[in-house]
Design an enzyme around this catalytic site. Sequence first.
Site, mmCIF file in Angstrom:
data_model
loop_
_atom_site.group_PDB
_atom_site.id
_atom_site.type_symbol
_atom_site.label_atom_id
_atom_site.label_comp_id
_atom_site.label_asym_id
_atom_site.label_seq_id
_atom_site.Cartn_x
_atom_site.Cartn_y
_atom_site.Cartn_z
ATOM 1 N N LYS A 119 46.327 7.200 27.187
ATOM 2 C CA LYS A 119 46.472 6.327 26.015
ATOM 3 C C LYS A 119 47.924 5.963 25.749
ATOM 4 C CE LYS A 119 42.121 6.751 23.870
ATOM 5 N NZ LYS A 119 41.250 6.930 22.751
ATOM 6 N N LYS A 211 35.466 4.065 32.634
ATOM 7 C CA LYS A 211 34.595 4.457 31.519
ATOM 8 C C LYS A 211 34.302 3.271 30.598
ATOM 9 C CE LYS A 211 36.289 6.750 27.949
ATOM 10 N NZ LYS A 211 36.034 7.178 26.570
ATOM 11 N N LYS A 214 35.623 1.465 23.933
ATOM 12 C CA LYS A 214 35.768 0.547 22.793
ATOM 13 C C LYS A 214 36.946 -0.388 22.974
ATOM 14 C CE LYS A 214 34.437 4.082 19.440
ATOM 15 N NZ LYS A 214 35.118 5.269 18.923
HETATM 16 N N1 AQP Z 1 31.630 5.893 28.146
HETATM 17 C C1 AQP Z 1 31.171 6.966 27.520
HETATM 18 N N2 AQP Z 1 30.121 7.670 28.018
HETATM 19 C C2 AQP Z 1 29.636 8.769 27.386
HETATM 20 N N3 AQP Z 1 30.153 9.227 26.221
HETATM 21 C C3 AQP Z 1 31.200 8.552 25.687
HETATM 22 N N4 AQP Z 1 31.931 8.739 24.568
HETATM 23 C C4 AQP Z 1 32.873 7.780 24.477
HETATM 24 N N5 AQP Z 1 32.789 6.944 25.523
HETATM 25 C C5 AQP Z 1 31.763 7.399 26.290
HETATM 26 C C6 AQP Z 1 31.684 9.819 23.625
HETATM 27 O O1 AQP Z 1 31.481 9.257 22.343
HETATM 28 C C7 AQP Z 1 31.950 10.176 21.356
HETATM 29 C C8 AQP Z 1 32.793 9.442 20.384
HETATM 30 O O2 AQP Z 1 33.927 8.918 21.043
HETATM 31 P P1 AQP Z 1 35.176 8.565 20.159
HETATM 32 O O3 AQP Z 1 34.884 7.408 19.313
HETATM 33 O O4 AQP Z 1 35.615 9.759 19.424
HETATM 34 O O5 AQP Z 1 36.346 8.301 21.098
HETATM 35 P P2 AQP Z 1 36.591 7.669 22.484
HETATM 36 O O6 AQP Z 1 36.184 8.622 23.543
HETATM 37 O O7 AQP Z 1 37.999 7.326 22.466
HETATM 38 O O8 AQP Z 1 35.736 6.356 22.558
HETATM 39 P P3 AQP Z 1 36.068 5.211 23.544
HETATM 40 O O9 AQP Z 1 34.962 4.278 23.440
HETATM 41 O O10 AQP Z 1 36.364 5.730 24.896
HETATM 42 O O11 AQP Z 1 37.359 4.575 22.915
HETATM 43 P P4 AQP Z 1 38.735 4.187 23.607
HETATM 44 O O12 AQP Z 1 38.544 2.793 24.002
HETATM 45 O O13 AQP Z 1 39.742 4.324 22.505
HETATM 46 O O14 AQP Z 1 38.987 5.100 24.763
HETATM 47 C C9 AQP Z 1 32.679 11.286 22.099
HETATM 48 O O15 AQP Z 1 31.843 12.430 22.157
HETATM 49 C C10 AQP Z 1 32.898 10.716 23.470
HETATM 50 O O16 AQP Z 1 32.922 11.722 24.459
#
Ligand code: AQP
Length: 349
Positions: A119, A211, A214
């Site tokens: 990040k 992955k 968001k």
């Molecule tokens: N691609 C994924 N597959 C399975 N699980 C996922 N999680 C996130 N992406 C995937 C799980 O969702 C929960 C909440 O995630 P979060 O909002 O706390 O944070 P994150 O992992 O940062 O979400 P993103 O979508 O991956 O955001 P960015 O774009 O900022 O990197 C967690 O349990 C996570 O494991």
Amino acid sequence: MLAKESAFKQLVFSGVQPTGNLHLGNYLGAIKRFVELQDRFDCVYCVVDMHAITVWQEPTELKKTIREVTAAFIACGIDPKKHIVFNQSQVAEHAELAWVFNCVARLGWLNRMTQFKEKAGKDRENASVGLYAYPTLMAADILVYRATHVPVGEDQKQHLELSRDIAQKFNNDFGESIRSHGFGDAFFPLPEPLITGEATRVMSLRDGTKKMSKSDPSDQSRINLTDDADTIALKVRRAKTDPEPLPSEEKGLRTRPEADNLVGIYAALADATRAGVLKEYGNAQFSTFKSALTDLAVAKLGPIGAEMKRLMNDPAAIDAILADGSARARKLAGGTMNSVKDIVGFVRS
Ligand code: AQP
């Protein structure tokens, strides 16, 4: 010797960041699992808004996305009366315990965290201190409830391991004080990650090696929980694939990340296994499989998106759920914090 983990009351904790674009990965990797665990455990589910501000969030947008994640929890089937649903910033003890953990965790431990490296990217000097300290706040989120089980996606595994290291070091460093205050040999449980099922890491629809996320600039890379049927159909149709038909056995997916991802998504949505899906669709062309996947995704996600929209029309009702959950969370967290203060040696009135 540490007390056995079974010495602690079983409790589930997990959180989701209100950072917009809640997607199929968040649903299959996390929220769907939260719903399933409700029957077996007491659960605490948190909208982790303090984690969200480790990167810039527009204040008016943040308020909206906090309510949106809450609406998603409820629309997916979490019961906020039987369990606790709240937003992190309303329970100050998360930040308080995080500070204690900042003094327990070691720099070397945090330096190994791959999420920070990804990040912060090349511009590390410009990343917030909060982004660096994110894992100690996450440990505090879990341990302020002395939670024993944490359902998360695969990407959070390393942070969970760090939470266990922090709990263990706290128990060791303060062992004598913990015992003298009558808490036995260990004050914190070592929380267990629950990373199971067919979709612990849902991948981007545009690139099966990345992955689903968001923050991906391409909206085509993910299915959002609020996408309508036409949008879901278009995204699935455009999802990257290879020219071969689907294999008839799971081992045939090993070198085909895009096929593996779509079969995994289908399996998780259908509460089936990859092997089971391939029994039905092995040797099928992607056009046939994608059309079945679209129907399934629309059938499962359509009602969730519609319910989220309905709930979002009444922000006062969502705020009331968060206020009620926060009050109940504060009671639990306050009790832990008082004990932590006694153990650490703070004077309190
Ligand atoms: N691609 C994924 N597959 C399975 N699980 C996922 N999680 C996130 N992406 C995937 C799980 O969702 C929960 C909440 O995630 P979060 O909002 O706390 O944070 P994150 O992992 O940062 O979400 P993103 O979508 O991956 O955001 P960015 O774009 O900022 O990197 C967690 O349990 C996570 O494991």
